[in-house]
Design a protein around this motif. Structure first.
Motif, PDB file in Angstrom:
ATOM      1  N   THR A  93       0.852  -1.188   0.000  1.00  0.00           N
ATOM      2  CA  THR A  93       0.000   0.000   0.000  1.00  0.00           C
ATOM      3  C   THR A  93       0.889   1.239   0.000  1.00  0.00           C
ATOM      4  OG1 THR A  93       0.009   0.180   2.402  1.00  0.00           O
ATOM      5  CG2 THR A  93      -1.713  -1.203   1.439  1.00  0.00           C
ATOM      6  N   THR A  94       0.286   2.374  -0.266  1.00  0.00           N
ATOM      7  CA  THR A  94       1.056   3.619  -0.228  1.00  0.00           C
ATOM      8  C   THR A  94       1.681   3.804   1.154  1.00  0.00           C
ATOM      9  OG1 THR A  94      -0.482   4.574  -1.804  1.00  0.00           O
ATOM     10  CG2 THR A  94       0.927   6.106  -0.624  1.00  0.00           C
ATOM     11  N   SER A  95       0.908   3.532   2.195  1.00  0.00           N
ATOM     12  CA  SER A  95       1.424   3.714   3.564  1.00  0.00           C
ATOM     13  C   SER A  95       2.672   2.866   3.805  1.00  0.00           C
ATOM     14  CB  SER A  95       0.354   3.328   4.591  1.00  0.00           C
ATOM     15  OG  SER A  95      -0.815   4.091   4.413  1.00  0.00           O
ATOM     16  N   PHE A 122      -1.111  14.457   3.466  1.00  0.00           N
ATOM     17  CA  PHE A 122      -2.151  13.529   3.899  1.00  0.00           C
ATOM     18  C   PHE A 122      -1.744  12.948   5.257  1.00  0.00           C
ATOM     19  CE2 PHE A 122      -4.488   9.390   3.394  1.00  0.00           C
ATOM     20  CZ  PHE A 122      -5.750   9.938   3.277  1.00  0.00           C
ATOM     21  N   ASP A 125       0.432   9.798   5.695  1.00  0.00           N
ATOM     22  CA  ASP A 125       1.862   9.922   5.411  1.00  0.00           C
ATOM     23  C   ASP A 125       2.606  10.388   6.666  1.00  0.00           C
ATOM     24  OD1 ASP A 125       0.477   9.753   2.945  1.00  0.00           O
ATOM     25  OD2 ASP A 125       2.162  10.650   1.876  1.00  0.00           O
ATOM     26  N   ASP A 193       5.003  11.716  -2.882  1.00  0.00           N
ATOM     27  CA  ASP A 193       3.791  10.907  -2.914  1.00  0.00           C
ATOM     28  C   ASP A 193       2.964  11.384  -4.112  1.00  0.00           C
ATOM     29  OD1 ASP A 193       1.195   9.904  -2.549  1.00  0.00           O
ATOM     30  OD2 ASP A 193       1.474   9.735  -0.377  1.00  0.00           O
ATOM     31  N   CYS A 195      -0.050  10.107  -5.083  1.00  0.00           N
ATOM     32  CA  CYS A 195      -1.422   9.580  -5.033  1.00  0.00           C
ATOM     33  C   CYS A 195      -2.403  10.397  -5.874  1.00  0.00           C
ATOM     34  CB  CYS A 195      -1.913   9.530  -3.596  1.00  0.00           C
ATOM     35  SG  CYS A 195      -1.383   8.033  -2.746  1.00  0.00           S
ATOM     36  N   HIS A 196      -2.257  11.710  -5.852  1.00  0.00           N
ATOM     37  CA  HIS A 196      -3.184  12.560  -6.616  1.00  0.00           C
ATOM     38  C   HIS A 196      -2.549  13.077  -7.897  1.00  0.00           C
ATOM     39  CE1 HIS A 196      -6.426  12.567  -3.674  1.00  0.00           C
ATOM     40  NE2 HIS A 196      -5.466  12.531  -2.759  1.00  0.00           N
ATOM     41  N   TYR A 218      -5.711   3.194  -6.909  1.00  0.00           N
ATOM     42  CA  TYR A 218      -7.184   3.112  -6.904  1.00  0.00           C
ATOM     43  C   TYR A 218      -7.849   4.444  -7.181  1.00  0.00           C
ATOM     44  CZ  TYR A 218      -6.103   4.132  -1.956  1.00  0.00           C
ATOM     45  OH  TYR A 218      -5.586   4.656  -0.797  1.00  0.00           O
ATOM     46  N   LYS A 219      -7.053   5.515  -7.265  1.00  0.00           N
ATOM     47  CA  LYS A 219      -7.636   6.832  -7.550  1.00  0.00           C
ATOM     48  C   LYS A 219      -7.693   7.024  -9.064  1.00  0.00           C
ATOM     49  CE  LYS A 219      -6.318   8.396  -2.974  1.00  0.00           C
ATOM     50  NZ  LYS A 219      -5.255   8.895  -2.126  1.00  0.00           N
TER      51      LYS A 219
HETATM   52  C1  LIG Z   1      -4.945   8.189  -0.903  1.00  0.00           C
HETATM   53  C2  LIG Z   1      -3.679   8.563  -0.221  1.00  0.00           C
HETATM   54  C3  LIG Z   1      -3.010   7.668   0.608  1.00  0.00           C
HETATM   55  C4  LIG Z   1      -3.602   6.327   0.931  1.00  0.00           C
HETATM   56  O1  LIG Z   1      -2.691   5.431   1.430  1.00  0.00           O
HETATM   57  P1  LIG Z   1      -3.164   3.913   1.676  1.00  0.00           P
HETATM   58  O2  LIG Z   1      -1.987   3.250   2.220  1.00  0.00           O
HETATM   59  O3  LIG Z   1      -3.623   3.388   0.358  1.00  0.00           O
HETATM   60  O4  LIG Z   1      -4.319   3.949   2.623  1.00  0.00           O
HETATM   61  C5  LIG Z   1      -1.788   8.054   1.144  1.00  0.00           C
HETATM   62  N1  LIG Z   1      -1.262   9.264   0.874  1.00  0.00           N
HETATM   63  C6  LIG Z   1      -1.909  10.158   0.090  1.00  0.00           C
HETATM   64  C7  LIG Z   1      -1.291  11.488  -0.181  1.00  0.00           C
HETATM   65  C8  LIG Z   1      -3.142   9.843  -0.462  1.00  0.00           C
HETATM   66  O5  LIG Z   1      -3.772  10.730  -1.218  1.00  0.00           O
END
Ligand SMILES: *Cc1c(COP(=O)(O)O)cnc(C)c1O
Length: 408
Positions: A93-95, A122, A125, A193, A195-196, A218-219
């Motif tokens: 996962t991103t985390s 976020f 993070d 990061d 993610c967006h 998933y985004k």
């Molecule tokens: C969506 C998002 C995450 C989500 O992390 P998960 O490990 O998938 O829950 C983390 N950081 C940012 C900046 C996000 O936008």
């Protein structure tokens, strides 16, 4: 006034919408939280489940090349974010990937103790960085400054500049190349990061010389709820990265079953355990929608959709207490627009009940995401019209719109 129908006729991405499953009558402005389902995914999933899992069983690891999914899909994601071949893997996962990258970055700057981030990052993070600091117990410090103050806060105490390119609430976009350069000039590393960003705008990790990058799929990449994330390591750092999570999938020879860990020579060393084959297969099929798509077209349409939404909402909803929380300048905005509104939670619930899905971020942010592959300009106008009606008729006052679910 904008002629949305004309814009839709001239849209080079218009045909892409047909590649997605979009419920009839729904205007989906939340692809920045969970992307729509690409039509190719269900059939591919059915095949993987029946023919590969059901038919091949354990042979699937070799015969269906399950074992190569993390690197092969990593390569496909890498193409969308300017990463060289073999520098990205899809995993975890991103985390989790944040911890893998940050622990590697801190180890590469042993004399320094500061992780610099911003208050718009976020929270997940920040939580992960805080947990890593506690676990390492070496006196590191997470320093947070306002997003506008990041640049001036970079100095030679910083080990890792840890940022998210696009702010999850406001959509404000950092200048990745400039801040990375500033970090390097101060002797620090830069971890981004995405993610967006991935699938939302052009990213060029190689040109920006980013040291590490992570992000979810998933985004804007439409990989499905909880889809595997990705991690990038700049190739010249890789030989010096001793993975903190030294899993067997990142071993040089997992099936030698040696008693000691030796990292794989490539970016595979950033993987940990057995890859989630079903989830990776869904992501693989979802990534097909990007074939032949120009990220320049995506960005141009994303900026136009955001500008149109701001213009329509401000014109129609004046006097109802909405305040733009995103940069007005599309150049420094990601693919989303946020408005502050004291009754934002209830208004968003009323919008969702009326078939316009966005989301709410505490304390008062109504957030709308723009996904150029499946949104039409006409949808943007209709969404603004619906918002206007809800505010004028005050339908948001209904009791059912005041109740908060676990996920907002
Ligand atoms: C969506 C998002 C995450 C989500 O992390 P998960 O490990 O998938 O829950 C983390 N950081 C940012 C900046 C996000 O936008």
């Amino acid at each position: 006034m904008t002629d949305a129908a004309a814009l839709d006729r001239d849209d080079p991405l218009a045909a892409k919408r047909d590649e997605f499953e979009i419920p009839e009558g729904l205007i989906y402005l939340d692809g920045n939280s969970l992307g729509c389902l690409p039509k190719a995914v269900p059939a591919r999933m059915a095949e993987v489940v029946s023919a590969e899992w059901g038919g091949q069983l354990i042979r699937g690891w070799n015969d269906a090349a399950w074992i190569d999914l993390p690197t092969r899909i990593g390569g496909r994601i890498g193409n969308l974010i300017g990463a060289g071949e073999g520098t990205v893997v899809a995993a975890d996962t991103t985390s989790i990937n944040l911890v893998k990258a940050l622990s590697a970055g801190l180890a590469l700057r042993p004399g320094r103790k500061v992780i610099l981030s911003d208050t718009g990052n976020f929270p997940a993070d920040l939580y992960m960085a805080q947990g890593l600091i506690r676990t390492l117990n070496k006196g590191h410090e997470l320093k947070l400054v306002a997003p506008e103050e990041v640049e001036s806060a970079i100095d030679d105490s910083v080990a890792v500049l840890m940022l998210t390119e696009v702010d999850y609430r406001t959509g404000r976009r950092h200048d990745m190349a400039a801040l990375t350069q500033k970090a390097h000039a101060a002797g620090a590393l830069a971890q981004w990061d995405l993610c967006h960003s991935a699938g939302a705008l052009p990213v060029d990790l190689t040109r920006a010389k980013a040291d590490f990058a992570i992000g979810c799929t998933y985004k804007y990449l439409n990989g499905g709820p909880g889809a595997p994330a990705f991690i990038y390591v700049r190739p010249d750092h890789l030989p010096h990265v001793e993975p903190m999570l030294s899993g067997w999938m990142g071993h040089e020879a997992p099936f030698a079953f040696d008693l000691d860990y030796r990292p794989a020579p490539g970016t595979e060393r950033m993987t940990v355990g057995t890859p989630p084959v079903l989830a990776l297969s869904a992501l693989d099929a979802a990534l097909d929608v990007w074939d032949g798509v120009s990220m320049t077209d995506v960005r141009a349409k994303s900026m136009a959709l955001g500008d149109l939404f701001i213009e329509e909402v401000e014109r129609r909803c004046e006097g109802f207490g909405l305040a733009l929380a995103s940069p007005r300048d599309a150049m420094v905005r990601g693919s989303q627009v946020a408005f502050r509104c004291a009754k934002g939670y209830a208004v968003m619930q009323a919008l969702i009940a009326d078939g316009v899905i966005g989301d709410f971020r505490a304390p008062d942010i109504m957030r709308f995401g723009f996904t150029p592959l499946y949104l039409r300009y006409a949808d943007i106008v209709q969404a603004a019209q619906t918002l206007e009606r809800i505010l004028r008729e005050e339908t948001w006052r209904a009791p059912q719109f005041q109740q908060r679910g676990k996920v907002t």
